[in-house]
Motif scaffolding. Structure first.
Motif, PDB file in Angstrom:
ATOM      1  N   ASP A   1     139.966  77.279  96.801  1.00 16.76           N
ATOM      2  CA  ASP A   1     139.317  78.053  97.870  1.00 16.76           C
ATOM      3  C   ASP A   1     137.804  77.973  97.703  1.00 16.76           C
ATOM      4  N   ILE A   2     137.132  77.483  98.745  1.00 17.27           N
ATOM      5  CA  ILE A   2     135.671  77.334  98.723  1.00 17.27           C
ATOM      6  C   ILE A   2     135.086  78.250  99.791  1.00 17.27           C
ATOM      7  N   ALA A   3     134.191  79.126  99.374  1.00 17.30           N
ATOM      8  CA  ALA A   3     133.637  80.127 100.287  1.00 17.30           C
ATOM      9  C   ALA A   3     132.540  79.547 101.170  1.00 17.30           C
ATOM     10  N   LYS A   4     132.386  80.146 102.337  1.00 18.04           N
ATOM     11  CA  LYS A   4     131.279  79.798 103.235  1.00 18.04           C
ATOM     12  C   LYS A   4     129.954  79.955 102.481  1.00 18.04           C
ATOM     13  N   GLY A   5     129.022  79.016 102.711  1.00 19.31           N
ATOM     14  CA  GLY A   5     127.713  79.084 102.061  1.00 19.31           C
ATOM     15  C   GLY A   5     127.659  78.417 100.704  1.00 19.31           C
ATOM     16  N   THR A   6     128.760  77.804 100.269  1.00 20.79           N
ATOM     17  CA  THR A   6     128.770  77.088  98.994  1.00 20.79           C
ATOM     18  C   THR A   6     128.101  75.723  99.152  1.00 20.79           C
ATOM     19  N   GLN A   7     127.183  75.401  98.259  1.00 21.98           N
ATOM     20  CA  GLN A   7     126.598  74.065  98.256  1.00 21.98           C
ATOM     21  C   GLN A   7     127.581  73.087  97.632  1.00 21.98           C
ATOM     22  N   VAL A   8     127.534  71.843  98.090  1.00 19.32           N
ATOM     23  CA  VAL A   8     128.425  70.805  97.552  1.00 19.32           C
ATOM     24  C   VAL A   8     127.589  69.616  97.107  1.00 19.32           C
ATOM     25  N   ILE A   9     127.785  69.225  95.850  1.00 15.04           N
ATOM     26  CA  ILE A   9     127.119  68.037  95.304  1.00 15.04           C
ATOM     27  C   ILE A   9     128.192  67.009  94.982  1.00 15.04           C
ATOM     28  N   VAL A  10     128.066  65.815  95.553  1.00 15.59           N
ATOM     29  CA  VAL A  10     128.988  64.718  95.253  1.00 15.59           C
ATOM     30  C   VAL A  10     128.303  63.798  94.239  1.00 15.59           C
TER      31      VAL A  10
END
Length: 518
Positions: A399-408
């Protein structure tokens, strides 16, 4: 009187007691509700964090390597905390596919950054603009008018001319028996090609310095971590340590340079008539000024937007190509057998002619394999530009919350033993019978990103990289120089920044083989 006051106090105290009891009860209920909510959620594994700063203290100078080490312990999908900001770090092709394809729209936003605002006109460029109508309009300009295959093809003469100048510089070094500083030559080459394509002319001497130096500093700043982006009440540190002041100085230098260029172009158009012609035969600035004048896209663009888009072209078109060309030649010098095999293919395709043409490139399969293998091991941007979730979503079951930054972490994905046999070895042959490409469809190799926020300049970059490499290997034999310079040439130490470069300049010895007609 005392009895009266005691009565009043009792009347006041009883409701206050009730208020505090209700407040305490509601607080306990809220905590229980949050605990239940967290218990129901399946959050990604996380390393321990400190109060206030979270995991920021655990990031080294080369952040992609720090995150790679974390992934070995906590898994390929993990949740870090940079100050108050939750950051999802993705280190496998499967997870990257979910972020940039399955849930591409959800993750199409960019997190806000104060340095982007300072350096890129309040993030009005394509790369860092928040997702929305403005970004869609700017990207459509890039895709349709600035970076289409037809437009890139029209810059063939620009590429040929600038690469010819590069070749002459190398020949001078051959004649004087001097080693070749490929780092400097690649930097100048890519900068001049982008200058001509974007602004219609190359800027050398003082004019070139006025552009190149602040551009290099801008790229360095864009790769820096800003504490205020993650802990807002510590934003003042960016002023105290001079980072914001430095960024404002660089932004002012670039803005003044671009103002002069645009004003000069507009002045020429006034003297020479409209200057309007076929979009495919003009530089990018002329195309954007025409769009501004005619409103041909159905929406208005202003001078600030034009300058922001030009900076994007320089940031993406110069630094990335310069970085990968340097790493390609580094790997070839470290692997002379690969160099020899590539040279054999190129000279066989050219077959006695004195020059390589762009039409020849389609027949050079090993050359393309060498480039892909270098992108796998040395993606210029090892961490793709961060994204931000616009709503709650699941990634790989978490579960990933709204506003989470994502780094690939493209660097880690390119070295994953699940996809690549002997992942740390430089083996271009792995791509000869392999359909994987760099265009964003194969998530095992994503140096340009993928999805809506993927880089629209892939065709522009690949045309330059392929032609430069083919000509260098066709016209010259290359060796590692002796002494300390040779040791530094083989040194693979990286220098931190938004784009990863070699710590030491790449210096090599070139000679003209007898089979090449000078």
């Amino acid at each position: 009187m005392a009895n009266f006051l005691n009565g009043i106090f009792s009347l006041w105290f009883i409701p206050m007691q009730a208020f505090f009891i209700i407040l305490a009860f509601s607080t306990i209920l809220n905590l229980l509700s949050k605990l239940n909510s967290n218990a129901e959620k399946n959050s990604p594994p996380s390393p321990p964090k400190l109060p206030i700063i979270g995991n920021l203290h655990q990031l080294g100078t080369l952040i992609h390597r720090s995150l790679h080490s974390f992934a070995q312990t906590y898994g390929p999908v993990m949740l870090l905390h940079f100050g108050k900001v939750p950051v999802l770090v993705v280190s496998t092709a499967e997870a990257a596919r979910e972020v940039m394809k399955t849930h591409d729209l959800v993750f199409s936003n960019r997190p806000h950054s104060k340095l982007n605002d300072i350096l890129l006109y309040d993030s009005k460029d394509v790369a860092t603009a928040p997702y929305g109508n403005y970004w869609r309009q700017m990207r459509s300009i890039c895709v349709l008018h600035l970076l289409s295959a037809k437009k890139v093809q029209s810059f063939g003469a620009v590429r040929e001319e600038e690469i010819s100048i590069l070749m002459e510089e190398i020949k001078k070094c051959c004649s004087s028996l001097m080693p070749v500083n490929l780092t400097d030559l690649f930097c100048n080459l890519t900068n001049n090609i982008v200058c001509k394509a974007a602004l219609g002319r190359r800027y050398s001497g003082e004019g070139g310095t006025k552009l190149r130096e602040p551009l290099n500093e801008m790229m360095e700043l864009l790769g820096a971590e800003v504490i205020g982006d993650y802990i807002p009440w510590l934003d003042w540190l960016g002023t105290v340590n001079g980072m914001y002041g430095r960024a404002k100085r660089v932004a002012k230098q670039l803005d003044e340079f671009l103002d002069d260029v645009i004003d000069e172009d507009v002045s020429k158009r006034g003297h020479d008539g409209d200057g309007d012609g076929d979009d495919e035969q003009t530089d990018l600035l002329r195309v954007m000024l025409r769009i501004q004048k005619t409103n041909s896209m159905g929406f208005q663009i202003d001078k600030t937007t034009i300058k922001a888009l030009i900076l994007d072209m320089f940031a993406a078109g110069t630094d990335t190509s310069f970085s990968i060309l340097t790493w390609i030649m580094t790997e070839l010098l470290r692997h002379p057998t690969v160099m020899q095999k590539l040279q054999g293919e190129i000279r066989n395709v050219v077959s006695g002619r004195t020059r390589v043409t762009e039409e020849d490139l389609s027949s050079m399969h090993y050359l393309k394999a060498v480039i892909k293998e270098t992108f796998r091991l040395h993606p210029p941007g090892p961490l793709l530009i961060p994204r931000e979730s616009m709503e709650d979503v699941k990634v790989m079951g978490y579960d990933i919350a709204k506003g989470t930054q994502v780094i690939v972490n493209a660097w880690t994905i390119g070295r994953d033993g699940c996809y690549w046999e002997q992942p740390l070895e430089f083996k271009p042959e792995r791509f000869l019978n392999n359909s994987i490409d760099v265009k964003g469809h194969d998530f095992e190799l994503i140096p340009f990103g993928a999805g809506r926020r993927g880089c629209p300049g892939i065709v522009f970059a690949m045309n330059v990289i392929e032609l430069v490499l083919a000509k260098l290997i066709h016209h010259f034999d290359w060796e590692v120089p002796g002494g300390v310079v040779g040791d530094q040439t083989l040194d693979m130490t990286q220098k931190a920044g938004l784009t990863i470069h070699r710590k030491f300049p790449l210096v090599a010895t070139a000679s003209i083989p007898t089979c090449i007609n000078k």
